[in-house]
Design an enzyme around this catalytic site. Structure first.
Site, mmCIF file in Angstrom:
data_model
loop_
_atom_site.group_PDB
_atom_site.id
_atom_site.type_symbol
_atom_site.label_atom_id
_atom_site.label_comp_id
_atom_site.label_asym_id
_atom_site.label_seq_id
_atom_site.Cartn_x
_atom_site.Cartn_y
_atom_site.Cartn_z
ATOM 1 N N GLU A 47 0.881 -1.167 0.142
ATOM 2 C CA GLU A 47 -0.199 0.500 0.211
ATOM 3 C C GLU A 47 0.851 1.011 -0.132
ATOM 4 O O GLU A 47 1.807 1.463 0.614
ATOM 5 C CB GLU A 47 -0.641 0.096 1.297
ATOM 6 C CG GLU A 47 -1.804 1.268 1.635
ATOM 7 C CD GLU A 47 -2.228 1.365 2.884
ATOM 8 O OE1 GLU A 47 -3.326 1.972 2.479
ATOM 9 O OE2 GLU A 47 -2.480 -0.003 3.214
ATOM 10 N N LYS A 118 -9.487 2.323 -1.980
ATOM 11 C CA LYS A 118 -9.218 1.609 -0.320
ATOM 12 C C LYS A 118 -10.296 2.158 -0.628
ATOM 13 O O LYS A 118 -11.251 3.525 -0.165
ATOM 14 C CB LYS A 118 -8.292 2.077 0.911
ATOM 15 C CG LYS A 118 -8.541 1.303 1.638
ATOM 16 C CD LYS A 118 -7.089 2.233 2.336
ATOM 17 C CE LYS A 118 -7.057 1.866 3.781
ATOM 18 N NZ LYS A 118 -5.934 2.249 4.300
ATOM 19 N N CYS A 154 -5.898 -2.998 1.918
ATOM 20 C CA CYS A 154 -5.436 -3.037 4.267
ATOM 21 C C CYS A 154 -6.850 -3.019 4.478
ATOM 22 O O CYS A 154 -6.987 -4.320 4.843
ATOM 23 C CB CYS A 154 -4.509 -1.318 4.119
ATOM 24 S SG CYS A 154 -3.869 -2.045 5.782
ATOM 25 N N LYS A 197 0.105 -9.513 16.328
ATOM 26 C CA LYS A 197 -0.724 -8.807 15.090
ATOM 27 C C LYS A 197 -0.607 -10.362 13.725
ATOM 28 O O LYS A 197 -1.187 -10.837 13.066
ATOM 29 C CB LYS A 197 -0.284 -7.706 14.687
ATOM 30 C CG LYS A 197 -1.286 -7.309 13.644
ATOM 31 C CD LYS A 197 -1.268 -5.456 13.364
ATOM 32 C CE LYS A 197 -2.221 -4.995 12.201
ATOM 33 N NZ LYS A 197 -2.013 -3.711 12.393
ATOM 34 N N GLY A 307 22.695 7.213 27.321
ATOM 35 C CA GLY A 307 23.245 7.189 28.497
ATOM 36 C C GLY A 307 23.331 5.874 30.038
ATOM 37 O O GLY A 307 21.913 5.839 29.217
#
Length: 576
Positions: A47, A118, A154, A197, A307
């Site tokens: 996509e 889409k 998607c 996922k 750090g």
């Protein structure tokens, strides 16, 4: 015997850079040539692969849209004597509503022959596509090599997802494509990663394959853009939901699969199906190091400063940075002051030595004392406390940013999700930096990562990178004498489940208590969480690896009352 009808599909799992249209065009062209050489009939890219995902307000820039149109025409020209090509791109839309559509452009015989828009536009969590795009209105199919391809983008495949028990959409784009006569369903995607996922996504698409009786090709973006990571794990499923091919997680890949269109099984090609990674710590490890690498390289940087306190957070952050960038690109810095134990500096040095990174010790007692002396007349005889603790953290932040400016290296903050949730971090102190690689990791996950990094140590390191003493020592900011985190907070093993259930399961106070959490811990965590909202508005970008992270997907107001959210207990406290 007649040859069975089939189409050779190339799953081109790519890592585009947002806004780099020319570079993304070249990635697509290279994948296309590789697939063509392997005998593909069709090459499928992710996509918005021409512009990268998520492009956000770059979509308002006409010059960038012009570049996408020119690049698409150039890619279409490649197909004059080669396989067909599917490219994800923004498309100017001439009708009413928003000016663009999110499309998959089908290129064949030297030109763009179809554009599938889409239809379902996500506007929740980290997604805001309704801000930019007009939804498609009808199913889009195209003929390639005698096969009818059903084109989807998607979210078109995520219509079964529910929120609060209510379907999010009343359309079923994949079913519509099947009804329109598709032989093969194709979904081009930029589906952000979170732990678990990949397995869920395959299960979802397997359901689509079984209910339509069609094979399904899913091609996802890989890599990272800003806070979002993408695992790839593209796949091709048979009509029964079985996995015919799967691309690896977090790696670019071009995989050509012969897809039968008559319901039969594909012929073995000698390339076994790559197993998916299911270990959560390993998935988090790969996602975070991918996020660090791409954040640096796509921003034009090579080096980082970390750090190092000798604690587990900074040790894990430094290790992941060394894995992602190479030890030669990481500088670890210890900044001891009056409350820093010798063990902390020793452990920080030991971690640095095992990683093979550069390491410096820069004491901050002098500037810390100078600040106290300068502020003393104004503070008068007030009892010293949190203010003085924060001054130490801010001196350290200044040192790190000075090193960043001098050496052109980005600062990684090691703050984790537990600390961010309850505000146990100092603005302009330990929160300074360009990226929080552990910002979506609860403390329990930081420890799991430490164990995993030790179990499967990078061969470039001199043994397991995180010493046992670092893991076993109680967490401490060491900003006052004998301080531990448990002096100021409930134990992390009690805090973490409350934060997770509140954020990911949307449980309110009553629900949290009913789920078995200690009411006193619930009250304390919710009070601290919403009191600290102003800090999170100023946090550096984090790497999202859970279904619900702080960052762009967490949008709570600053000037607000949270009594109703926190429940009756909070209301009663207000009345006292």
């Amino acid at each position: 015997m007649t040859e069975r009808p089939s189409i050779r599909v190339a799953l081109a799992q790519l890592n585009p850079t947002v806004g780099d249209v020319a570079g993304n065009r070249d990635l697509i062209a290279a994948a296309y040539e590789e697939a063509a050489t392997a005998g593909a009939d069709l090459v499928v890219t992710p996509e918005l692969s021409l512009i990268g995902y998520p492009p956000r307000d770059l979509l308002h820039r006409g010059a960038l849209l012009d570049a996408c149109e020119d690049a698409l025409a150039g890619l279409a020209a490649l197909t004059a004597d080669g396989p067909a090509l599917l490219v994800g791109t923004p498309d100017r839309y001439g009708g009413p509503g928003r000016p663009l559509r999110n499309v998959v452009a089908a290129c064949a015989e030297g030109e763009v022959v179809a554009r599938g828009a889409k239809r379902l536009l996500p506007t929740y969590d980290v997604f805001e596509e309704d801000r930019y795009f007009e939804p498609g209105e009808r199913p889009a199919t195209v003929e390639v090599g005698g096969a009818t391809l059903g084109l989807s983008v998607c979210e078109d495949a995520w219509n079964e997802t529910t929120v609060g028990g209510v379907d999010r959409y009343d359309a079923d784009p994949l079913a519509d494509l099947a009804s329109a006569g598709a032989d093969l369903l194709i979904n081009v995607s930029a589906s952000p990663f979170h732990v678990g996922k990949g397995r869920f996504r395959e299960s979802l698409f397997a359901g689509h394959a079984r209910r339509t009786g069609l094979p399904v090709a899913f091609v996802d973006q890989v890599g990272a853009n800003d806070e979002l990571t993408f695992d790839g794990r593209s796949f091709l499923l048979g009509p029964d939901g079985s996995v015919w091919a799967r691309s690896p997680e977090f790696d670019t890949d071009v995989r050509v699969v012969e897809v039968p269109l008559d319901g039969s099984e594909p012929a073995p090609d000698g390339r076994p199906v790559t197993p998916g990674i299911e270990d959560e710590a390993e998935l988090a490890r790969r996602a975070i190091r991918t996020g660090i690498r791409d954040y640096l390289h796509k921003s034009g940087f090579e080096d980082v400063v970390v750090g190092m306190s000798g604690g587990v957070d900074s040790s894990v952050a430094a290790t992941l940075a060394a894995e992602a960038l190479g030890p030669e690109h990481v500088l670890g810095v210890a900044m001891p002051a009056r409350y820093t134990s010798d063990a902390s500096t020793e452990d920080a040095r030991r971690v640095a030595e095992r990683l093979g990174i550069d390491f410096e010790v820069i004491p901050i007692e002098g500037p810390f004392t100078a600040f106290l002396d300068a502020l003393g007349p104004v503070f008068d005889d007030r009892e010293r406390g949190v203010t003085e603790e924060n001054v130490q953290a801010r001196v350290r932040g200044t040192v790190l940013m000075a090193l960043s400016n001098e050496f052109g290296a980005l600062v990684l903050t090691p703050d984790n999700k537990s600390e961010s949730a309850v505000g146990y971090c100092t603005l302009y102190g330990d929160m300074v930096g360009a990226l929080a690689p552990l910002g979506d990791c609860l403390k329990e996950r930081v420890y799991a990562l430490a164990d995993r990094l030790n179990e499967a140590s990078d061969p470039r390191f001199d043994g397991p990178p995180v010493p046992d003493r670092v893991i076993q020592r109680p967490p401490s900011a060491e900003l006052r004498e004998e301080q531990t985190d448990a002096d100021d907070l409930p134990p992390y093993e009690a805090v973490d489940p409350v934060v997770r259930d509140y954020m990911e399961s949307d449980l309110d106070r009553t629900g949290l208590v009913d789920a078995g959490h200690d009411p006193a811990v619930v009250d304390r965590v919710l009070e601290l969480l919403h009191r600290s909202e102003y800090k999170r508005w100023q946090e550096v970008p984090l790497l999202r690896i859970t279904p619900r992270a702080f960052g762009t997907g967490w949008r709570y107001p600053l000037a607000a009352r949270y009594d109703a959210v926190r429940g009756e207990r909070a209301e009663a406290r207000r009345d006292e």
